[in-house]
Design a protein around this motif. Sequence first.
Motif, PDB file in Angstrom:
ATOM      1  N   VAL A 216      27.340  49.908  49.725  1.00  0.00           N
ATOM      2  CA  VAL A 216      27.507  49.246  48.340  1.00  0.00           C
ATOM      3  C   VAL A 216      28.863  48.596  48.597  1.00  0.00           C
ATOM      4  O   VAL A 216      29.821  48.870  49.207  1.00  0.00           O
ATOM      5  CB  VAL A 216      27.845  50.212  47.245  1.00  0.00           C
ATOM      6  N   TYR A 217      28.699  47.083  48.056  1.00  0.00           N
ATOM      7  CA  TYR A 217      29.701  46.229  48.022  1.00  0.00           C
ATOM      8  C   TYR A 217      30.065  45.884  46.463  1.00  0.00           C
ATOM      9  O   TYR A 217      29.295  45.430  45.968  1.00  0.00           O
ATOM     10  CB  TYR A 217      29.431  45.031  48.829  1.00  0.00           C
ATOM     11  N   LEU A 218      31.253  46.244  46.148  1.00  0.00           N
ATOM     12  CA  LEU A 218      31.582  46.074  44.539  1.00  0.00           C
ATOM     13  C   LEU A 218      32.387  44.520  44.356  1.00  0.00           C
ATOM     14  O   LEU A 218      33.432  44.413  45.103  1.00  0.00           O
ATOM     15  CB  LEU A 218      32.534  47.020  44.529  1.00  0.00           C
ATOM     16  N   LEU A 219      31.500  43.996  43.931  1.00  0.00           N
ATOM     17  CA  LEU A 219      31.893  42.687  43.376  1.00  0.00           C
ATOM     18  C   LEU A 219      32.659  42.289  42.114  1.00  0.00           C
ATOM     19  O   LEU A 219      31.801  42.788  41.083  1.00  0.00           O
ATOM     20  CB  LEU A 219      30.909  41.465  43.785  1.00  0.00           C
ATOM     21  N   ALA A 220      33.832  42.023  41.733  1.00  0.00           N
ATOM     22  CA  ALA A 220      34.360  42.203  40.360  1.00  0.00           C
ATOM     23  C   ALA A 220      34.668  40.668  39.867  1.00  0.00           C
ATOM     24  O   ALA A 220      34.930  39.896  40.940  1.00  0.00           O
ATOM     25  CB  ALA A 220      35.679  43.127  40.478  1.00  0.00           C
ATOM     26  N   CYS A 221      34.993  40.610  38.594  1.00  0.00           N
ATOM     27  CA  CYS A 221      35.503  39.321  37.890  1.00  0.00           C
ATOM     28  C   CYS A 221      36.622  39.277  38.091  1.00  0.00           C
ATOM     29  O   CYS A 221      37.466  40.095  37.600  1.00  0.00           O
ATOM     30  CB  CYS A 221      34.913  39.534  36.497  1.00  0.00           C
ATOM     31  N   PRO A 222      37.381  38.164  38.697  1.00  0.00           N
ATOM     32  CA  PRO A 222      38.791  37.781  38.941  1.00  0.00           C
ATOM     33  C   PRO A 222      39.400  37.549  37.679  1.00  0.00           C
ATOM     34  O   PRO A 222      40.898  37.578  37.632  1.00  0.00           O
ATOM     35  CB  PRO A 222      38.738  36.946  40.127  1.00  0.00           C
ATOM     36  N   GLY A 223      38.755  37.380  36.666  1.00  0.00           N
ATOM     37  CA  GLY A 223      39.347  37.023  35.280  1.00  0.00           C
ATOM     38  C   GLY A 223      39.311  38.253  34.347  1.00  0.00           C
ATOM     39  O   GLY A 223      39.839  37.918  33.352  1.00  0.00           O
ATOM     40  N   HIS A 224      38.787  39.246  34.777  1.00  0.00           N
ATOM     41  CA  HIS A 224      38.850  40.612  34.101  1.00  0.00           C
ATOM     42  C   HIS A 224      38.175  40.222  32.880  1.00  0.00           C
ATOM     43  O   HIS A 224      38.917  40.686  31.689  1.00  0.00           O
ATOM     44  CB  HIS A 224      40.316  41.040  33.990  1.00  0.00           C
ATOM     45  N   CYS A 225      37.240  39.787  32.746  1.00  0.00           N
ATOM     46  CA  CYS A 225      36.681  39.265  31.399  1.00  0.00           C
ATOM     47  C   CYS A 225      36.174  40.578  30.491  1.00  0.00           C
ATOM     48  O   CYS A 225      35.935  40.628  29.297  1.00  0.00           O
ATOM     49  CB  CYS A 225      35.431  38.242  31.425  1.00  0.00           C
ATOM     50  N   ASP A 226      35.954  41.827  31.293  1.00  0.00           N
ATOM     51  CA  ASP A 226      35.738  43.094  30.794  1.00  0.00           C
ATOM     52  C   ASP A 226      36.035  44.089  31.803  1.00  0.00           C
ATOM     53  O   ASP A 226      35.789  43.815  32.971  1.00  0.00           O
ATOM     54  CB  ASP A 226      34.088  43.019  30.335  1.00  0.00           C
TER      55      ASP A 226
END
Length: 236
Positions: A216-226
């Motif tokens: 599992v590779y967790l990819l996250a929003c760098p803008g922290h939109c939610d």
Amino acid sequence: MPETEMRETRVALPAHTIEVGTAPLDGPARNSLGGHPFLDAGQEWPTCFCGERLALFFQLDVPTDIAHFGGDHLLVFHCRAHNEATDATYEGGALVPRYWEAPQDPYPGPFWRVLLQRGADRPTEECEPSVRAKRLMLRPYAETPSARGLGRQDFKVGGTPSWAQDPEGHTCACGAELEYLCQVPEDMEFEVHPGLPEQPYSVGADTYNMFLGNEVYLLACPGHCDPAAVWPVNQN
């Protein structure tokens, strides 16, 4: 690959190996398997589409040297009764709006929730009842990708993903390109308390796994939109 591009892909990045302690954890800890989730004020413990409360598999404070997400609190929840691989749904070149709530074939909704919290300063009163609580220790190192641009296969936060298959990139519904954050190795087992229902497709009766045991590779929003704007890529 041009020499200049090769040099760029082999720049060492901050990374932290995540080690699992052996002794049971008897109180709240911010870095843990199971345990007491640290949620933002007013946030409820997430539930599966089936209505059952999701199990907290692990949580940790993202070290400050990790780009985009340093200082955030990461929590990874997964249903004990539903265990499948993820299926990304796109609309107009990006993941669908609120993709963390989108249907997941063959299910009408997601069976996990990954959260990146920014103000999680208090643990819940109740402890995770399924996954045995154990402390996590983060060991820093500098990860230099291989000649193929891959990191090492490990339970880690930061660094470079090992990509069991082709590298994947995803665009958040807000338009930002998701950034790699954390990796869970293939077939990682999470010990559970005795007497619990066996998880479908898990390795044994006394352990659960996530996403069919895929890497599992967790990819996250760098803008922290939610807080839930995180996509779990599954590969094997």
